[in-house]
Write a protein that holds these residues in place. Sequence first.
Motif, mmCIF file in Angstrom:
data_model
loop_
_atom_site.group_PDB
_atom_site.id
_atom_site.type_symbol
_atom_site.label_atom_id
_atom_site.label_comp_id
_atom_site.label_asym_id
_atom_site.label_seq_id
_atom_site.Cartn_x
_atom_site.Cartn_y
_atom_site.Cartn_z
ATOM 1 N N VAL A 10 10.607 13.227 24.138
ATOM 2 C CA VAL A 10 10.842 14.166 25.242
ATOM 3 C C VAL A 10 12.274 14.016 25.751
ATOM 4 O O VAL A 10 12.965 15.007 25.995
ATOM 5 N N LEU A 14 15.041 16.998 25.734
ATOM 6 C CA LEU A 14 15.706 17.466 26.964
ATOM 7 C C LEU A 14 17.216 17.292 26.874
ATOM 8 O O LEU A 14 17.975 18.196 27.257
ATOM 9 N N GLU A 18 19.712 20.614 26.556
ATOM 10 C CA GLU A 18 20.736 20.822 27.587
ATOM 11 C C GLU A 18 22.132 20.900 26.972
ATOM 12 O O GLU A 18 22.907 21.809 27.275
#
Length: 178
Positions: A10, A14, A18
């Motif tokens: 995860v 992320l 981004e």
Amino acid sequence: MSAAAAGALVALALLFAELSLLAFGGGPVVLPEMQRRVVEVHGWMAAAQFNALFGLAQAAPGPNMMVVTLVGWRVSGFWGAVVATAAMFGPSSVVTGVALGLWERFRLAPWRRAVQAGLVPVTVGLVAAGAALIASTAAATPALAGVTAAVAVLSVTTRLHPLWLLGAGAVFGLLGVG
């Protein structure tokens, strides 16, 4: 899969999603932030390890951002490589497709040329920042700083193929320079 392994996947997703959306002008512009987050924020590896992965990715054929796949592999093995790569290339590909459609729609607009001209120096500056970051940690000794400077000058002033420069670097390494 353990909770720690899932958490790492995860975190990789992320981080690279981004960075994917911030990589305006190409992946190398987010290299300083990628290195900061991977090394300093998450502590997944040392700066020297990140630089080694970046060098390996640059030497390999294919996209110049294969460092993302290598970081993912280093953090979480096969699934880390898959997640990191998909997260880095997926979101920006979608945004690029949408933006390209809009950009073509306004191809005759007078403001388009001004926008394009303004984006060039920004992109050059961001790529230069990435190069400076990698060079600063790679040039740990005066000898390595000299090799780094020589390769930079040769890259800019000659038409030598980068593989010749990589080969010369490998020879210096075998000779124990550094």
